[in-house]
Write an enzyme that holds these catalytic residues in place. Structure first.
Site: not given
Ligand code: SF4
Length: 290
Positions: A42, A55, A62, A66, A69, A109, A141, A165, A283
């Site tokens: 996307e 973006c 990915c 995280c 996310c 990603g 990023s 961070l 985000c």
């Molecule tokens: S925050 Fe970024 S690095 Fe972490 S899982 Fe999501 S896309 Fe991947």
């Protein structure tokens, strides 16, 4: 995290794009791509005071995992090619009526885990005979891939660097962003410092504000101490909640208090107003849901 009940794309998307949604709140446009083998990605076009930014995704899914996310919850499918990355740029530029002010590699990603293709895309985008888009208007990023930061610092590319961070507590970070076990916070900060020295750029630090987890004035003080001496700007990002998430976003008052502590300590700090959250385009919300 996004569930199967996520956004439904409308059917009016142009050829080559599997779906398109536009926020009724702020005009943010999210595009869903399905590449030849069906790998999804996307991209998002955001509008602010007459300026538009894109973006872009660097991978389909990915591998970094995280916890906060939606892309991380998808897992990893594959790296995107340089052509697939520039295709997103072209589509976002169309969304913006032909004019983009900036580009961030902040979609799905981790750009430094697909650096060869991302670098190739940066060169094609900035090449005069390519898209002639200035490198200085692009930002890569990262969650903190130390070798990638070092490579960018030594590359001579003019693109900017943003480092997520996540939290100022080293122990807590590994629990939220597993990549911290491989590249711990002190090493990430040292690499960012080196990037500033070599590139003569400042670095952006992204800090996601989770309610009751990392948003106390004490955490803000700790963050100020961590970045002391680094030429940086901090973007505070109130967490964008997705359907199945275990986390909550910080309230506005708490976020402002956090910002005040940092500004009081002399750190340039911006509280980001998230866009596109109604279409899960903000985000950490990109999950290529159909
Ligand atoms: S925050 Fe970024 S690095 Fe972490 S899982 Fe999501 S896309 Fe991947």
């Amino acid at each position: 995290m996004e569930t199967g009940e996520g956004p439904q794309y409308n059917k009016t998307a142009p050829d080559g794009i599997a779906g398109r949604r536009v926020s009724a709140v702020d005009g943010t446009a999210k595009l869903l791509f399905k590449f030849n083998d069906g790998a999804p990605a996307e991209s998002v076009t955001l509008f602010n005071k007459g300026r538009a930014s894109a973006c872009l995704s660097s991978q389909s899914g990915c591998a970094c995992g995280c916890r906060f996310c939606a892309t991380g919850a998808l897992g990893f499918r594959r790296d995107l090619t340089a052509a697939e990355i520039t295709a997103q740029f072209e589509a976002c530029r169309r969304e913006a009526g032909g004019k983009l002010s900036s580009v961030v590699f902040m979609g799905m990603g981790e750009p430094f885990l697909n650096w060869e293709n991302v670098k190739r895309a940066i060169l094609v985008l900035s090449e005069q005979k390519g898209f002639n888009f200035p490198q200085s208007k692009m930002t890569v990023s990262t969650i903190g891939i130390v070798p990638g930061i070092k490579e960018l610092a030594a590359s001579g590319l003019k693109v900017k660097l943003a480092v997520s961070l996540v939290t100022s507590d080293a122990g807590q970070r590994a629990g939220l962003a597993p990549m911290d076990k491989k590249y711990p916070l002190p090493e990430v900060l040292a690499a960012a410092r080196e990037y500033c020295r070599l590139s003569r750029n400042s670095v952006f630090f992204e800090y996601v504000l989770f309610d009751g987890l990392n948003d106390s004035p004490r955490c803000a003080g700790k963050l100020a101490a961590l970045v002391e001496g680094i030429d940086c700007k901090i973007n505070l990002i109130p967490y964008n909640r997705s359907a199945a998430s275990e986390f909550l976003p910080s309230g506005e008052a708490r976020a402002k208090e956090f910002q005040k502590v940092l500004i009081g300590a002399g750190v340039r700090t911006y509280l980001r107003r998230e866009k596109g959250s109604d279409i899960l385009a903000a985000c950490g919300q990109l999950a290529a849901a159909k």
